[in-house]
Scaffold this active site. Structure first.
Site, PDB file in Angstrom:
ATOM      1  CG  ASP A 134      -1.829   1.172   1.310  1.00  0.00           C
ATOM      2  OD1 ASP A 134      -2.324   1.589   0.247  1.00  0.00           O
ATOM      3  OD2 ASP A 134      -2.028   1.696   2.405  1.00  0.00           O
ATOM      4  CE  LYS A 135      -0.380   7.358  -2.228  1.00  0.00           C
ATOM      5  NZ  LYS A 135      -0.235   8.360  -1.137  1.00  0.00           N
ATOM      6  CG  ASP A 159      -7.394   3.814 -14.277  1.00  0.00           C
ATOM      7  OD1 ASP A 159      -7.566   2.713 -14.833  1.00  0.00           O
ATOM      8  OD2 ASP A 159      -7.762   4.886 -14.776  1.00  0.00           O
ATOM      9  CB  THR A 201      -7.717   0.313 -16.770  1.00  0.00           C
ATOM     10  OG1 THR A 201      -7.775   1.696 -17.098  1.00  0.00           O
ATOM     11  CG2 THR A 201      -7.190  -0.465 -17.956  1.00  0.00           C
ATOM     12  CE  LYS A 251      -5.157  -0.787  -2.107  1.00  0.00           C
ATOM     13  NZ  LYS A 251      -4.830  -0.181  -0.807  1.00  0.00           N
ATOM     14  CB  SER A 301     -10.701  16.433 -10.998  1.00  0.00           C
ATOM     15  OG  SER A 301     -12.071  16.385 -11.364  1.00  0.00           O
ATOM     16  CE  LYS A 315      -5.821  17.362 -14.466  1.00  0.00           C
ATOM     17  NZ  LYS A 315      -4.970  16.593 -15.395  1.00  0.00           N
ATOM     18  CG  PHE A 361      -7.914  22.168  -7.228  1.00  0.00           C
ATOM     19  CD1 PHE A 361      -6.863  22.358  -8.105  1.00  0.00           C
ATOM     20  CD2 PHE A 361      -8.296  20.870  -6.939  1.00  0.00           C
ATOM     21  CE1 PHE A 361      -6.193  21.286  -8.662  1.00  0.00           C
ATOM     22  CE2 PHE A 361      -7.644  19.793  -7.493  1.00  0.00           C
ATOM     23  CZ  PHE A 361      -6.592  20.004  -8.369  1.00  0.00           C
TER      24      PHE A 361
END
Length: 1667
Positions: A566-567, A1173, A1176, A1210, A809, A812, A807
């Site tokens: 994981d990040k 991602d 996909t 995952k 998406s 940006k 802001f």
């Protein structure tokens, strides 16, 4: 709804359920107009157009679970057998309702709407619980279970796990045969009883491991929460307080016993007094007027329909629908890091119509509505439902859609909002996070068990073969002797065929050790403890040691091929830090946290999610008088560093999660001063003529503020201050301060709250640099600035914030329009955003695009050159590894050898070929000396890549120098010299004026002259170059630009913008369109780089993991850009990497993947990383062909990064790799609840027991404090566990084969009658008393190499990964050795003793000789020959085993007086015991096989040395050990530097020798601390300057000190001689060789006479090798 969300598959959507419900009603003949639930969705009056569009789009989505799970209506009853199987096997069953889940929204449980969905029961408590329409019973409880077993499923699952071990099956069959009457000669229950005991021990250990998980689950389920309950009368309330404990007596919770004393202070709205506050957060009013109490309840006691109160920082205990909130515009901010890995806060808000009813106290107490939600599913990104409300105007029923913005899921944390009221809609295992977890995790079994099963099958075949062979021998002997009446004393009697065969099987079946598995369990328990006791894997900040929750798969830690990580929270530290920035073309490093490493976690708080970082600690200030690594002397800056000491304020930052930070104190120069890293910048140090081209280290923010305060009126200073002001203005952070503290107070504590951690980092950086965001009152932003220096009085500046352009998406970017007091006729626009977005809106956009193209072209050339270096290095290694032969296969996929093992093989083969050319025979000593270059070879590629980067930047600098001229003109240089020489400034007091001139010149040439600072083309080019450099380091970059707008233009735009914000149609798109109109023709201001701070040692750990040949993937729920940035930071992606992004928008994605696969196979790609991602990946899930091609591609690439992945995705990625090649071991590591499914799917699950809680840790097999400990867990403990387990298995089978084959050989002397060579008591004690300790010791304590060697040379890990320690060939080798020694011992025994003995010819002495020889052989071989680290335990075990056998021989005649067959009572003492030839025979037969084995092992090591054998010798050499210790210092510094408690022996020794004084040969404490400090500051300086350390050693027998020039101290404290002294000693030895040197050369077959080497021949030969 975004495009990715449109393509995301839905599971159990509400619209699908309602459509199926209508079909069901039509099929059963019901009238759809009978009930109110049958209203068509098209007829519903909806109040939100965007939500309506989302529901219409959701109508076209498919139901992904329809093909996997059976659709079960409520009236479809399951059979009793099916229900029982579900319970026993713990098998989940998916049930679906007809038209969704109906939940009444009401605090009053006596209303008809609520009672309609309850069950009629006498129990008052159960009457308030809602009923699940699918099962006609209560909804599932709000309990979670991460354990693997239940009371019902434990026994069947464990039986399956135990009998998956082939040995247990074999012994179970033998036990059945043994219990047949008349067949067994060894008893009826001698096999089944031990088998049951051993299996019971294994099952008990597994039960204990799972019981600990149950305890952790219980801790989670018993967490407290606040429950809102309405009572109809006070008596009822009092009675219910006994059922649900009230918080009235808990001072930490809300209480109504004394409202004035216990009710928390709540914010008021619109300056209304508390007595007039009728909002829901007036809890006194709720209690007194509406009888609504707030009770403390455990999470497990929550039920669907309950109202809960959530405060800031609370974890959400269940999935809830928001009712109301006291945040701005009723919003609440939620941290979902544990769900999807995203660090940004998400804004949630209750439905407007529902908020109108519940925002007041009376409305909340009397609300009566109905919500219909979808069935439980695992989709984290979508939610569908509707609420039914009765309008007050015409009393009509209205329906409104509910979306994902109106619900908060379990695992989230409330941030930046004081009070939130929600209603529970999903509980326990039906919550979103638990639906993404594995419902029935598999029982993990080690890969080694499959090999053991094959060996067991082979041994069963061997036992059956020799049993039938013995039976045939028995038949032949019967025909020869019994049938012919030669053995007349047997009277022609025979026991029969079946008993004979059974007798032989029972005699030989112990060749398969019955205690193999239970003994293995014992050694694995010790292996687990060795890991848990490792101080190097202890995280002191969180008091977290390594914890082993599963001992079954310990050896797999040494065989890992894939790591899935994981990040957020695993690789990163959940903090965003302002790291670098660029102003006017010059880059600066903001290194505030560099001075805080020794001061972190000085916590006085009880909360674990708050980090306190102090930047003014007095102990640290003492170091400011020293010269730092950067060359600065703090005495030269004593004004800046000394004045802050007199302020008396202590600066500290408290981080609450990643959404808020509390800043206390005032900025100071001390906070900016720190040991900056030696980072190479693109800026060059140019002299007056501009001739210097060497890159210089990057300047810090300390240098910047120092320059601004010294020269405040220069052009650069003005622009720099404007840039810092922009950081303080362009953000959406909300500063909150205590009301009782004045603004002028320097000790004020301000809490910055933000939905974005990036903005939080920018605001805190602005504060560090002198612009403190102090207060926001309506549209006035107050900033405290320090124009005259941090030591002087500040100034308050007010700025009017006119508009925000937020802001998103699509845009940006974010903009703010500000009116400044100094420019009343103008409006300042500040815009920040992504580089490509800002550059296209600059007034010089054509120049920006051209510069961007040039920089990209330069970067492309640099990356191609770096890739060429890597490819060339790889091809060179392949030629050496395969002896100049071309590769027979392309670059391998999933099962190919990794590059790290290729390096070892290349080095070994090159050395071998060199030695063969020099002497036709390999010289092992030459191998050892030559492979020392291996440690330097591993860094060769990195050094060459650094050279390529340096040349690229040098070339770019030449081009800029030629185009723009020198950065510092001669006139400015002269001005600096004259101004400083004639000034009497008190700012700085350096030693000389020349020093002042040098420092000032250095900073001015770093920033450039005014002509360059006014050149927009130069600034754009340098800023774009800085962004490229920042991106290479994995930093998140933003560009800042500004624009001045006239009041008339602003008024015209503001009117249009206001109209767009109030539009009812397409509001979002209109806001973006109008906002973009004013964001044109901007002027570039600067760039920022924010670091998503990695945990300590992450990059180094990943690099060593890569060198070990392990492929690492990162699976995260965060955004793609963030994942890529972290990939660069942690070295998953290199500058030369080929990054391939797979997206749903690709036209022919399968052709793209095939092309990439072919390119990787060809070897023309240096390093390939796949980015994909979740959308996909969801497309691949529905197409098996695409998924198979994708997985095949992933196995060929170096790394894969999967972003926007759900927890189930995952787990899917892990399962696909694990199932592709079941022989490979996969490991998953994570820290949050969203990682549980991934952890349970992998072969090994590792949890990070950090600040995010224990969600992943409790479900994992092993837990550690931080990711960096994974390197030692795998490279050291993993390898040790693998080698220990492998050698334990080999030694166990070796001793069994050696011992019991002697029984077979002896049968030829007994007519194959089945007579035993050994006395029964001794036979039964062979495995228990005399050979158990050797295999236990080698299985517990074996260490073939030192930990420092394994950490410094990770390539050695390939031994376990490639199964080089235990495979079929190794096992056959051990079987052959055991067979050979059995034959040797038995036949020699029969010849030496059996044929020549005069005192006793019976079986007893013959068996004792055999027994003695085998016991000695097994003990010596296991403990001295095979075991590399021989310690006192080895000697003790050998003495106990062999000495115990001798004691047993002497004691047996006394213990066994009734054994007359073997003549035990009298044979030893009265017959052969007195015969000297008996003892001589024992000695010869004990020493002979041991000597032969030593000779065999010596020849094997000399002719075919393994990597372990080579490095065993290498690590003994002083200079090589020094390199190894430096390479492993990061991982082992805690064990080397922390104080150790003396053991009992040392304490006793010190006590006994106290009169003589404590004597030791170690380094004294002062010198040890000196060494440690040097190592901590700069490890490389130890290797470069070993003579700079002065270390004193105390002799054992005198007070003399060692010569510091002759000896040096390693990081571990070991004393070694310096290299020069060794060279002198070596030269002396060469002149006078001693006898030992000659013998060593002879033994190593170095028979050739040394001659002078021909240098030209060597050069020519090496040139041929290169060709």
């Amino acid at each position: 709804m975004s495009e990715s969300d449109q393509k995301r598959k839905r599971a159990g959507s509400l619209r699908t359920q309602m459509f199926n419900k209508h079909l069901y009603d039509k099929f059963t003949g019901k009238n759809s107009s009978e009930t109110i639930e049958n209203i068509e969705l098209e007829d519903i009056t909806e109040g939100n157009e965007e939500d309506n569009e989302d529901m219409n789009e959701a109508n076209n989505e498919e139901d992904s679970d329809s093909s996997n799970n059976s659709y079960t209506f409520p009236n479809e009853r399951l059979s009793f057998v099916t229900k029982m199987l579900d319970v026993i096997l713990d098998r989940p069953r998916v049930l679906r309702s007809k038209d969704g889940r109906h939940i009444p929204i009401s605090l009053d449980h006596n209303v008809a709407q609520f009672k309609k969905y309850t069950v009629s029961k006498n129990n008052k408590r159960e009457m308030d619980r809602l009923v699940d329409e699918r099962t006609q019973s209560f909804y599932c409880p709000n309990t979670i279970r991460s354990s693997r077993y239940t009371i019902y499923s434990f026994f069947p699952k464990q039986l399956y796990a135990q009998f998956s071990k082939l040995a247990n099956v074999y012994f179970f069959l033998v036990a059945i045969l043994q219990m047949i009457p008349g067949w067994s000669t060894t008893g009826t229950y001698t096999t089944i009883v031990p088998l049951c005991i051993f299996m019971g021990i294994s099952m008990a250990r597994e039960a204990w491991d799972d019981f600990r998980r149950h305890r952790l689950d219980k801790e989670e389920n018993n967490k407290p929460c606040k429950l809102l309950t309405k009572y109809n009368n006070h008596n009822e309330g009092n009675s219910n307080f006994a059922v649900i404990p009230s918080v009235a007596n808990d001072p930490n919770d809300i209480s109504f016993t004394n409202p004035k004393a216990n009710t928390p202070e709540l914010p008021t709205r619109l300056n209304e007094s508390p007595s007039l506050n009728t909002r829901f957060n007036n809890f006194d009013l709720l209690n007194s007027n509406h009888n609504v109490h707030i009770n403390k309840s455990a999470w497990k006691d929550l039920h669907v329909g309950d109202f809960i109160l959530l405060n800031c920082g609370d974890c959400v205990p269940a999935d809830v629908i928001l009712l109301t909130s006291d945040g701005d515009n009723s919003e609440c901010f939620v941290e979902t890091m544990a769900l999807d890995g995203e660090t940004n806060l998400k804004a949630k808000q209750p439905h407007p119509e529902l908020n109108k009813l519940t925002s007041s106290a009376s409305g909340l107490a009397n609300v009566n509505a109905l919500v219909t939600v979808e069935d439980p599913n695992n989709d984290l990104y979508n939610f569908e439902g509707n609420i039914e409300l009765t309008t007050s105007q015409n009393n009509t029923l209205m329906k409104y859609p509910v979306g994902p913005d109106n619900v908060v899921y379990r695992g989230s944390i409330i941030r930046n909002t004081e009070n939130v009221i929600g209603m529970v809609i999903f509980t326990g295992e039906e919550t979103k996070i638990r639906m993404n977890a594995l419902k029935n995790p598999r029982t993990k079994a080690p890969k080694l068990q499959k090999k053991i099963n094959l060996i067991i099958a082979f041994m069963v075949f061997v036992v059956a073969t020799i049993s039938f062979f013995s039976f045939f021998g028995h038949v032949l002997n019967n025909r020869k002797y019994i049938d012919n009446n030669q053995a007349w004393y047997l009277r022609n009697q025979d026991v029969g065929v079946a008993p004979s065969i059974m007798a032989f099987i029972i005699m030989y079946n112990t060749m398969i050790p019955l205690s193999l598995y239970v003994t293995m369990e014992i050694i694995k328990v010790m292996q687990s403890k060795m890991m848990e006791w490792d101080i190097d894997m202890y995280h002191a900040e969180t008091d977290t040691p390594c914890e082993s929750r599963t001992a079954t798969i310990l050896e797999e830690l040494g065989q890992v091929s894939y790591i899935f990580s994981d990040k957020t929270g695993t690789l990163t530290d959940n903090k965003m830090l302002f790291r670098k920035f660029s102003i006017c073309g010059s880059s600066w490093l903001h290194n505030v946290d560099a001075v805080d490493l020794s001061l972190r976690q000085q916590l006085s708080h009880t909360s674990t999610d708050i980090d306190v970082v102090s930047v003014d600690d007095r102990n640290l200030l003492a170091k400011f008088g020293e010269t730092t690594a950067d060359g600065y002397n703090n005495n030269d800056n004593k004004e800046f560093l000394g004045n802050a000491r007199n302020t008396g304020s202590r600066i500290s930052i408290e981080y609450k999660g990643n959404s808020s930070a509390i800043y206390t104190g005032r900025p100071s120069m001390k906070s900016l001063y720190g040991p900056a890293k030696r980072v190479i910048s693109s800026d060059s140090t140019a002299n007056s003529t501009g001739s210097s081209t060497m890159p210089t280290k990057i300047k810090t923010s300390f240098d910047l503020i120092n320059h601004i305060q010294t020269y405040p009126d220069t052009l650069f200073s003005k622009k720099a201050k404007f840039f810092i002001l922009s950081l303080a203005l362009c953000h959406s952070c909300l500063p909150k301060k205590s009301d009782d503290i004045s603004i002028e107070n320097e000790k004020i504590s301000i809490e910055y709250q933000s939905s974005s951690p990036d903005e939080l980092a920018l605001v805190t950086a602005a504060r560090d640099l002198g612009y403190v965001v102090l207060n926001r009152n309506a549209n006035i932003l107050t900033i405290r600035a320090y124009p005259n220096g941090f030591a002087n009085a500040p100034q308050l500046e007010d700025y009017e914030i006119l508009n925000y352009i937020d802001f998103n998406s699509d845009r940006k970017r974010m903009s703010v329009l500000v009116r400044m007091a100094s420019e009343p006729n103008k409006v300042l626009l500040i815009c920040k955003g992504a580089d490509n977005v800002i550059l296209e809106r600059l007034q010089d956009r054509e120049i920006a695009f051209q510069k961007m193209e040039d920089i990209n072209e330069t970067a492309k050339e640099r990356k191609e050159s770096e890739a060429a270096v890597v490819i060339q290095q790889r091809k060179s290694l392949e030629r050496m590894a395969y002896n100049d032969m071309p590769r027979t296969s392309l670059r391998g996929s999933i099962s190919a050898n990794a590059k790290s093992s290729l390096t070892l093989q290349a080095m070994r083969n090159s050395i071998s070929s060199l030695s063969n050319r020099n002497g036709n025979r390999k010289d092992p000593e030459m191998q050892i000396d030559s492979i020392d270059q291996f440690l330097d070879t591993m860094k060769r590629t990195d050094n060459e890549i650094d050279e390529v980067v340096y040349k690229s930047r040098k070339s770019l600098h030449y081009q800029q120098l030629e185009k723009y001229g020198p950065r510092l003109s001669l006139s400015r240089n002269a001005e600096l010299g004259n101004g400083i020489n004639g000034s009497s400034s008190n700012h700085l007091e350096p030693p000389t004026n020349a020093k002042k001139v040098m420092d000032a010149t250095d900073i001015f040439e770093y920033i450039g002259n005014d002509d360059l600072l006014s050149n927009e083309e130069y600034i754009i080019e340098k800023t774009i170059q800085a962004i490229d450099e920042f991106s290479m380091e994995g930093l998140r970059t933003l560009l800042f630009a500004y624009k001045w707008i006239d009041n008339e233009d602003y008024q015209e735009w503001e009117a249009e913008y206001h109209e767009a914000k109030t539009s009812l149609l397409n509001r979002k798109s209109k806001i973006d369109e109008v906002g973009g109109k004013i964001e044109e023709n901007l002027t570039l201001l600067g760039a920022t780089a924010i670091e998503d701070k990695l945990q300590e040692g992450v990059s180094e750990a990943i690099e060593k993991i890569r060198r070990a040949g392990i492929k690492m993937w990162m699976l995260t729920g965060d955004k793609r850009e963030t994942a890529i940035n972290i990939g660069y930071s942690c070295k998953l992606i290199y500058d030369y990497s080929t990054v391939v992004i797979l997206a749903t928008s690709d036209d022919n994605i399968i052709s793209k993947m095939n092309a990439i696969s072919q390119e990787v196979d060809s070897g023309n790609v240096a390093h390939c990383v796949i980015i994909i991602d979740g959308a996909t990946l969801a497309m691949f899930e529905s197409n098996p062909t695409l998924m198979s091609v994708f997985i095949e591609l992933c196995t060929k690439t170096d790394s894969v990064i999967c972003c926007r992945a759900s927890p189930s995705q995952k787990a899917l990625m892990v399962s696909n790799i694990r199932n592709t090649d079941k022989s490979l071991v996969t490991l998953a590591i994570g820290d949050g609840a969203n990682d549980i499914a991934m952890i349970q799917s992998a072969d090994i699950g590792v949890g990070i027991a950090g600040k995010e809680g224990l969600q992943a840790s409790r479900s994992s097999d092993y837990s550690i404090g931080q990711f960096r400990f994974l390197s030692k867990l795998l490279l050291v403990h993993g390898r040790y566990n693998y080698i220990r387990t492998a050698k334990f298995i080999l030694c166990t089978f070796y001793k069994e084969i050696t011992f019991y084959l002697t029984q077979l050989i002896y049968q030829r002397y007994t007519m194959f009658s089945g007579s035993s060579l050994y006395e029964p008591w001794s036979l039964s004690m062979f495995n228990t008393l005399f050979t158990s300790l050797p295999v236990l010791c080698i299985g517990m304590f074996e260490k073939d190499l030192k930990p420092m060697t394994l950490l410094a040379v990770p390539e050695l890990y390939s031994m376990g990964r490639l199964s080089e320690g235990f495979n079929l060939m190794i096992f056959i080798e051990w079987v052959i050795q055991g067979t050979a020694y059995a034959i040797l011992i038995t036949f020699l025994n029969c010849i030496i003793w059996g044929e020549t003995a005069l005192s006793d010819h019976t079986m007893y002495p013959l068996g004792l000789v055999n027994f003695t020889a085998i016991v000695a052989l097994v003990n010596v071989k296991c403990q001295f020959i095979e075991m590399k680290n021989r310690n006192w335990l080895v000697f003790v075990s050998v003495i106990l085993s062999c000495g115990g056998w001798l004691v047993w021989i002497c004691a047996l005649p006394i213990l066994n007086r009734k054994d007359t067959i073997y003549d035990v009572p009298y044979g030893f003492y009265y017959q052969f015991g007195k015969d000297i030839t008996f003892w001589c025979t024992c000695l010869v037969l004990a020493l002979l096989p041991i000597s032969l084995d030593i000779v065999y092992q010596t020849l094997k090591t000399m002719l075919w040395p393994t990597d372990s054998a080579i490095f065993t010798v290498l690590e003994q050499k002083s200079q090589i050990r020094k390199k190894l210790e430096l390479g492993a210092y990061t991982e082992m510094k805690q064990g080397w530097t922390w104080e150790h408690d003396p053991n009992a022996f040392e304490r006793y020794k010190d006590k006994m020798m106290s009169s003589r004084g404590r004597s030791t040969s170690h380094v004294n404490e002062a010198d040890r601390n000196n060494v440690d400090d040097n190592l901590t500051l700069d490890v490389e300086s130890i290797e470069m300057k070993p003579r700079t350390r002065t270390t004193t050693f105390t002799s054992t027998n005198s007070d003399s000190k060692y010569n510091n020039e002759e000896y040096e101290v390693l990081p571990s404290g070991k004393l070694i001689k310096r290299e020069e002294m060794l060279e002198n000693k070596s030269s002396n030895n060469e002149s006078t060789p001693n006898i030992a040197t000659k013998i060593t050369k002879k033994l190593k077959f170095n028979l050739n006479t040394e001659t002078d080497e021909d240098v030209n021949e060597i050069i020519q030969q090496r040139m041929e090798d290169l060709e």
